[in-house]
Design an enzyme around this catalytic site. Sequence first.
Site, PDB file in Angstrom:
ATOM      1  N   CYS A  35     -32.233  34.978  30.066  1.00 40.12           N
ATOM      2  CA  CYS A  35     -31.440  33.743  29.936  1.00 40.12           C
ATOM      3  C   CYS A  35     -30.355  33.653  31.003  1.00 40.12           C
ATOM      4  CB  CYS A  35     -30.815  33.649  28.551  1.00 40.12           C
ATOM      5  SG  CYS A  35     -29.663  34.981  28.204  1.00 40.12           S
ATOM      6  N   CYS A 104     -28.390  37.514  21.836  1.00 37.12           N
ATOM      7  CA  CYS A 104     -27.032  37.304  22.361  1.00 37.12           C
ATOM      8  C   CYS A 104     -26.090  38.360  21.783  1.00 37.12           C
ATOM      9  CB  CYS A 104     -26.529  35.906  22.015  1.00 37.12           C
ATOM     10  SG  CYS A 104     -27.760  34.615  22.282  1.00 37.12           S
TER      11      CYS A 104
HETATM   12 FE1  FES Z   1     -29.046  34.613  26.141  1.00 31.47          FE
HETATM   13 FE2  FES Z   1     -27.305  33.648  24.450  1.00 31.47          FE
HETATM   14  S1  FES Z   1     -29.079  32.643  25.223  1.00 31.47           S
HETATM   15  S2  FES Z   1     -27.180  35.502  25.538  1.00 31.47           S
END
Ligand code: FES
Length: 123
Positions: A35, A104
Amino acid sequence: MRQYSEKVIDHFKNPRNMGSIPDADGIGSVGNPVCGDMMTIYIKVRDNIITDCKFETFGCVAAIASSSMTTELIKNKTLDEALKITNKSVVSELKGLPPAKVHCSVLAEQAIKAAIDDYKSRI
Ligand code: FES
């Protein structure tokens, strides 16, 4: 944002301990290559206790809320106690995260460990 708990929203909107500590005793920076989110945790340590900590996070709502909660969880804890804090502890204190956002909270666990490793490598 309805999939987030009120606690997550609160920590996202009013993050605790955001910022850096210029003379930190340990710094842990981690990132998720998928991400692209990044998290850094700074700690001050005295007599084996984390007396202060701050975070800088470039990331999503859950990453910011996880960082904020993590700093609250590790403050005034011994290094051993802080090392026992897992991403599950963070998720549970946040009253849950959507499944797609659990990674996360993993960043937070990794950042604590990295900051403590950095501290130990300096002493
Ligand atoms: Fe990857 Fe939150 S979407 S840390």
